[in-house]
Design a protein around this motif. Structure first.
Motif, PDB file in Angstrom:
ATOM      1  N   HIS A  57     -12.849 -91.296  68.622  1.00 49.75           N
ATOM      2  CA  HIS A  57     -13.900 -91.645  69.588  1.00 49.75           C
ATOM      3  C   HIS A  57     -13.539 -92.918  70.346  1.00 49.75           C
ATOM      4  O   HIS A  57     -13.592 -92.960  71.581  1.00 49.75           O
ATOM      5  CB  HIS A  57     -15.232 -91.798  68.853  1.00 49.75           C
ATOM      6  N   SER A  58     -13.175 -93.968  69.628  1.00 53.77           N
ATOM      7  CA  SER A  58     -12.872 -95.241  70.297  1.00 53.77           C
ATOM      8  C   SER A  58     -11.616 -95.130  71.160  1.00 53.77           C
ATOM      9  O   SER A  58     -11.551 -95.712  72.246  1.00 53.77           O
ATOM     10  CB  SER A  58     -12.741 -96.380  69.288  1.00 53.77           C
ATOM     11  N   THR A  59     -10.634 -94.362  70.702  1.00 55.80           N
ATOM     12  CA  THR A  59      -9.422 -94.167  71.501  1.00 55.80           C
ATOM     13  C   THR A  59      -9.739 -93.412  72.782  1.00 55.80           C
ATOM     14  O   THR A  59      -9.223 -93.745  73.855  1.00 55.80           O
ATOM     15  CB  THR A  59      -8.350 -93.420  70.684  1.00 55.80           C
ATOM     16  N   MET A  60     -10.591 -92.403  72.682  1.00 57.51           N
ATOM     17  CA  MET A  60     -10.974 -91.650  73.877  1.00 57.51           C
ATOM     18  C   MET A  60     -11.735 -92.535  74.866  1.00 57.51           C
ATOM     19  O   MET A  60     -11.543 -92.414  76.073  1.00 57.51           O
ATOM     20  CB  MET A  60     -11.821 -90.431  73.495  1.00 57.51           C
ATOM     21  N   ILE A  61     -12.580 -93.413  74.354  1.00 53.76           N
ATOM     22  CA  ILE A  61     -13.291 -94.334  75.244  1.00 53.76           C
ATOM     23  C   ILE A  61     -12.295 -95.222  75.980  1.00 53.76           C
ATOM     24  O   ILE A  61     -12.377 -95.393  77.199  1.00 53.76           O
ATOM     25  CB  ILE A  61     -14.312 -95.191  74.459  1.00 53.76           C
ATOM     26  N   LYS A  62     -11.333 -95.774  75.255  1.00 50.82           N
ATOM     27  CA  LYS A  62     -10.337 -96.651  75.876  1.00 50.82           C
ATOM     28  C   LYS A  62      -9.511 -95.917  76.932  1.00 50.82           C
ATOM     29  O   LYS A  62      -9.205 -96.466  77.979  1.00 50.82           O
ATOM     30  CB  LYS A  62      -9.401 -97.221  74.808  1.00 50.82           C
ATOM     31  N   ARG A  63      -9.149 -94.689  76.626  1.00 53.26           N
ATOM     32  CA  ARG A  63      -8.265 -93.941  77.530  1.00 53.26           C
ATOM     33  C   ARG A  63      -8.985 -93.305  78.713  1.00 53.26           C
ATOM     34  O   ARG A  63      -8.385 -93.148  79.772  1.00 53.26           O
ATOM     35  CB  ARG A  63      -7.545 -92.834  76.757  1.00 53.26           C
ATOM     36  N   HIS A  64     -10.239 -92.890  78.519  1.00 50.63           N
ATOM     37  CA  HIS A  64     -10.854 -92.044  79.544  1.00 50.63           C
ATOM     38  C   HIS A  64     -12.167 -92.547  80.122  1.00 50.63           C
ATOM     39  O   HIS A  64     -12.559 -92.105  81.190  1.00 50.63           O
ATOM     40  CB  HIS A  64     -11.086 -90.635  78.982  1.00 50.63           C
ATOM     41  N   GLN A  65     -12.883 -93.396  79.426  1.00 48.81           N
ATOM     42  CA  GLN A  65     -14.180 -93.835  79.939  1.00 48.81           C
ATOM     43  C   GLN A  65     -13.980 -94.605  81.237  1.00 48.81           C
ATOM     44  O   GLN A  65     -13.114 -95.450  81.338  1.00 48.81           O
ATOM     45  CB  GLN A  65     -14.899 -94.709  78.903  1.00 48.81           C
ATOM     46  N   GLY A  66     -14.786 -94.277  82.212  1.00 53.27           N
ATOM     47  CA  GLY A  66     -14.733 -95.013  83.456  1.00 53.27           C
ATOM     48  C   GLY A  66     -13.742 -94.479  84.466  1.00 53.27           C
ATOM     49  O   GLY A  66     -13.697 -94.954  85.584  1.00 53.27           O
ATOM     50  N   ILE A  67     -12.926 -93.486  84.089  1.00 49.02           N
ATOM     51  CA  ILE A  67     -11.989 -92.940  85.070  1.00 49.02           C
ATOM     52  C   ILE A  67     -12.379 -91.529  85.483  1.00 49.02           C
ATOM     53  O   ILE A  67     -11.619 -90.828  86.118  1.00 49.02           O
ATOM     54  CB  ILE A  67     -10.531 -92.978  84.553  1.00 49.02           C
ATOM     55  N   GLY A  68     -13.581 -91.112  85.085  1.00 49.82           N
ATOM     56  CA  GLY A  68     -14.114 -89.849  85.563  1.00 49.82           C
ATOM     57  C   GLY A  68     -13.581 -88.602  84.897  1.00 49.82           C
ATOM     58  O   GLY A  68     -13.728 -87.511  85.437  1.00 49.82           O
ATOM     59  N   THR A  69     -12.930 -88.728  83.740  1.00 55.03           N
ATOM     60  CA  THR A  69     -12.434 -87.535  83.052  1.00 55.03           C
ATOM     61  C   THR A  69     -13.597 -86.690  82.564  1.00 55.03           C
ATOM     62  O   THR A  69     -13.651 -85.493  82.786  1.00 55.03           O
ATOM     63  CB  THR A  69     -11.540 -87.914  81.851  1.00 55.03           C
ATOM     64  N   PHE A  70     -14.523 -87.320  81.881  1.00 56.35           N
ATOM     65  CA  PHE A  70     -15.722 -86.621  81.432  1.00 56.35           C
ATOM     66  C   PHE A  70     -16.856 -87.623  81.323  1.00 56.35           C
ATOM     67  O   PHE A  70     -16.649 -88.827  81.355  1.00 56.35           O
ATOM     68  CB  PHE A  70     -15.503 -85.881  80.104  1.00 56.35           C
ATOM     69  N   TRP A  71     -18.063 -87.106  81.175  1.00 59.96           N
ATOM     70  CA  TRP A  71     -19.249 -87.950  81.150  1.00 59.96           C
ATOM     71  C   TRP A  71     -19.986 -87.732  79.840  1.00 59.96           C
ATOM     72  O   TRP A  71     -20.638 -86.724  79.665  1.00 59.96           O
ATOM     73  CB  TRP A  71     -20.159 -87.622  82.337  1.00 59.96           C
ATOM     74  N   GLY A  72     -19.854 -88.641  78.910  1.00 57.48           N
ATOM     75  CA  GLY A  72     -20.580 -88.552  77.654  1.00 57.48           C
ATOM     76  C   GLY A  72     -19.745 -87.981  76.522  1.00 57.48           C
ATOM     77  O   GLY A  72     -18.667 -87.430  76.729  1.00 57.48           O
ATOM     78  N   PHE A  73     -20.300 -88.121  75.313  1.00 57.08           N
ATOM     79  CA  PHE A  73     -19.574 -87.704  74.117  1.00 57.08           C
ATOM     80  C   PHE A  73     -20.387 -86.797  73.212  1.00 57.08           C
ATOM     81  O   PHE A  73     -20.070 -86.653  72.043  1.00 57.08           O
ATOM     82  CB  PHE A  73     -19.132 -88.941  73.318  1.00 57.08           C
ATOM     83  N   ARG A  74     -21.425 -86.164  73.731  1.00 58.78           N
ATOM     84  CA  ARG A  74     -22.196 -85.266  72.867  1.00 58.78           C
ATOM     85  C   ARG A  74     -21.325 -84.119  72.360  1.00 58.78           C
ATOM     86  O   ARG A  74     -21.504 -83.638  71.255  1.00 58.78           O
ATOM     87  CB  ARG A  74     -23.432 -84.751  73.600  1.00 58.78           C
ATOM     88  N   LYS A 129     -21.710 -78.937  79.008  1.00 69.57           N
ATOM     89  CA  LYS A 129     -21.032 -78.441  80.200  1.00 69.57           C
ATOM     90  C   LYS A 129     -20.936 -79.542  81.251  1.00 69.57           C
ATOM     91  O   LYS A 129     -19.918 -79.690  81.913  1.00 69.57           O
ATOM     92  CB  LYS A 129     -21.772 -77.228  80.763  1.00 69.57           C
ATOM     93  N   ASN A 130     -21.987 -80.333  81.379  1.00 62.73           N
ATOM     94  CA  ASN A 130     -21.976 -81.442  82.337  1.00 62.73           C
ATOM     95  C   ASN A 130     -21.015 -82.548  81.914  1.00 62.73           C
ATOM     96  O   ASN A 130     -20.490 -83.266  82.757  1.00 62.73           O
ATOM     97  CB  ASN A 130     -23.384 -82.018  82.504  1.00 62.73           C
ATOM     98  N   GLU A 131     -20.798 -82.698  80.611  1.00 63.31           N
ATOM     99  CA  GLU A 131     -19.892 -83.738  80.111  1.00 63.31           C
ATOM    100  C   GLU A 131     -18.418 -83.348  80.246  1.00 63.31           C
ATOM    101  O   GLU A 131     -17.553 -84.207  80.288  1.00 63.31           O
ATOM    102  CB  GLU A 131     -20.187 -84.035  78.641  1.00 63.31           C
ATOM    103  N   VAL A 132     -18.144 -82.058  80.228  1.00 59.70           N
ATOM    104  CA  VAL A 132     -16.762 -81.562  80.311  1.00 59.70           C
ATOM    105  C   VAL A 132     -16.687 -80.658  81.548  1.00 59.70           C
ATOM    106  O   VAL A 132     -16.655 -79.437  81.439  1.00 59.70           O
ATOM    107  CB  VAL A 132     -16.374 -80.789  79.025  1.00 59.70           C
ATOM    108  N   PRO A 133     -16.662 -81.281  82.752  1.00 60.79           N
ATOM    109  CA  PRO A 133     -16.855 -80.512  83.978  1.00 60.79           C
ATOM    110  C   PRO A 133     -15.620 -79.809  84.541  1.00 60.79           C
ATOM    111  O   PRO A 133     -15.753 -78.982  85.435  1.00 60.79           O
ATOM    112  CB  PRO A 133     -17.342 -81.578  84.961  1.00 60.79           C
ATOM    113  N   ASN A 134     -14.404 -80.152  84.058  1.00 57.17           N
ATOM    114  CA  ASN A 134     -13.226 -79.598  84.719  1.00 57.17           C
ATOM    115  C   ASN A 134     -12.043 -79.480  83.754  1.00 57.17           C
ATOM    116  O   ASN A 134     -12.147 -79.837  82.572  1.00 57.17           O
ATOM    117  CB  ASN A 134     -12.844 -80.481  85.922  1.00 57.17           C
TER     118      ASN A 134
END
Length: 165
Positions: A57-74, A129-134
């Motif tokens: 979880h923390s690694t994914m936040i560091k790598r992807h949060q804020g760069i528009g890869t996905f929105w949220g972690f549910r 679906k909204n969190e993993v849009p593409n």
């Protein structure tokens, strides 16, 4: 309730461990060891699974949060529930705690290898679906499974030390 056979099966490993280590065969200690050991082992397993999950979880936040890869972690918490905490067999029955770890490893490996069966099911839930849009976000889900699985292999390979009662 347990049968006499189950009672014997619970005690035998503790008695053998005490004999092999040269410890005093005290019935109170043996009973305590025999019936607390599964609880301790399950607690340790949950701690290691959680540690691996938090690492991913923390690694994914560091790598992807804020760069528009996905929105949220549910979706990630759903993965945790589906693969481990609320793991179920093919009939929908909850798995016995002793089977959850192998279920987790097996299903993380599938997602890490690119299988999208679980992900497609998870994406039927609107929030996920909204969190993993593409496609880029889907790749991140596979990456997360790889991270979690690698960390679990590392954590579960660490030897555990044992002390006399």
């Amino acid at each position: 309730r347990i049968s006499c056979i189950e009672f014997e099966q619970a005690l035998e490993p503790s008695i053998q461990r005490y004999i092999e280590r040269g410890w005093t065969l005290d019935i109170t200690d043996i009973l305590k060891d025999a019936f607390s050991r599964p609880i301790k082992e399950e607690k340790r397993e949950v701690e290691l699974v959680d540690q691996g999950f938090l690492y991913a979880h923390s690694t994914m936040i560091k790598r992807h949060q804020g760069i528009g890869t996905f929105w949220g972690f549910r979706w990630l918490f759903k993965m945790y529930d589906d693969f481990y905490w609320k793991a179920a067999d093919d009939r929908g029955h909850c798995l016995h705690p002793s089977m959850r770890r192998s279920h987790l490893f097996e299903h993380l490996q599938l997602v890490a290898d690119g299988d999208e069966t679980w992900l497609n099911g998870a994406l039927t839930i609107v929030e996920h679906k909204n969190e993993v849009p593409n496609a880029k976000a889907r790749e991140a889900v596979h990456e997360c499974a790889k991270l979690w699985l690698a960390k679990l292999h590392e954590l579960f390979d660490e030897p555990e030390t044992e002390t006399a009662p």
